[in-house]
Design an enzyme around this catalytic site. Sequence first.
Site, PDB file in Angstrom:
ATOM      1  N   ASP A 179     -11.463   2.837   4.576  1.00 30.05           N
ATOM      2  CA  ASP A 179     -11.930   1.469   4.295  1.00 30.05           C
ATOM      3  C   ASP A 179     -13.449   1.345   4.383  1.00 30.05           C
ATOM      4  OD1 ASP A 179      -9.830  -0.236   3.603  1.00 30.05           O
ATOM      5  OD2 ASP A 179      -9.178  -0.478   5.681  1.00 30.05           O
ATOM      6  N   LYS A 221       0.846  -1.200   0.000  1.00 26.39           N
ATOM      7  CA  LYS A 221       0.000   0.000   0.000  1.00 26.39           C
ATOM      8  C   LYS A 221       0.878   1.246   0.000  1.00 26.39           C
ATOM      9  CE  LYS A 221      -3.703  -2.367   2.471  1.00 26.39           C
ATOM     10  NZ  LYS A 221      -4.272  -2.733   3.781  1.00 26.39           N
ATOM     11  N   GLN A 262      -4.930  -1.434  10.030  1.00 29.26           N
ATOM     12  CA  GLN A 262      -4.663  -2.722   9.383  1.00 29.26           C
ATOM     13  C   GLN A 262      -5.235  -3.857  10.233  1.00 29.26           C
ATOM     14  OE1 GLN A 262      -3.116  -3.197   6.283  1.00 29.26           O
ATOM     15  NE2 GLN A 262      -3.809  -5.302   6.565  1.00 29.26           N
TER      16      GLN A 262
END
Length: 282
Positions: free
Chosen positions: A116, A49, A93
């Site tokens: 997200d 990422k 994460q």
Amino acid sequence: MTIILNGKELALKITDDIKISTAEYSDKPKLAVISAGENPASLIYIKNKQKKASELGFESFVINLPNNVSEDNLLENIFILNEDKNINAILVQLPLPEHINKQRVLDAIEPVKDVDGFTSFNFGRLALGYKPYAYPCTPKGILRLLTEYNINLEGKNVTVIGRSNIVGKPLSLMLQMKNATVTLAHSKTQNLKEHCLNSDIIISAAGVENLIRADFVRDNTVLVDVAINRTSSGLKGDVDFINVSPKCSYITPVPGGVGPMTIAMLMENTLELFKLQKSLFL
Ligand code: NAD
């Protein structure tokens, strides 16, 4: 004839466009990643990422916290990032260490920075049929891939395998919004094979190698394999690709299908939040 749904190629096209859009701004979108513990797969995902973010001209950084970090410490880090006007996107994460209340931590993220789409606020809006600030990246990437290949969803029978909050559940909601008839299968589903044989489209996110075999699939099925299983012979999905693919009209490879689309959507969400915050806070 079977057509490969080439996520790698589409992701490159999307990220090239993102790079061009980003270059139009004097300041840069800024992504903050919070990581707790040393999950080997997570470390690889974070590295990928960050690499992509830097290629696109974004700024990004990782806050690495130890496996025994307290929930309060994690929350404190999120509150600081929420307050920082230079941070546009916050990603926690997953998975988090066992002792952490995952949803409490995710819900601490300011919804307008929730890249997200995992906060209850954004997920709740999605469930109610309203636009969240950001759609979860993997489901968004899958829908974008299907759209790119003109695969119509309206009225289609779609079986989604896996009901996790990051893939199957939001994906099933997004498919319903596209007027698909959705079956959400999971580990307690009886007769998975029958559901699959009744489907125009199968999207598998179980994480079980060879779960989908040739006898599960009727001719001309569209098959999207989300899973990433690390095996002795490399990365594999849920689908027995060699035997299943000849029966499909379209199929994703693993790797090179959904994975690159997920990262591309993370970058797209970051840019969208950056632009949105500019319009909100000016
Ligand atoms: P998870 O473990 O949270 O959920 C797995 C789901 O599959 C559960 O709902 C479970 O009920 C269901 N399941 C398990 N075995 C089953 C079976 N035999 N039959 C039917 N359903 C079954 O996993 P997740 O985080 O949703 O990830 C799923 C897979 O997708 C993993 O392989 C993961 O690595 C992969 N993944 C890929 C991407 C990507 O970008 N390609 C992104 C996220 C997850």
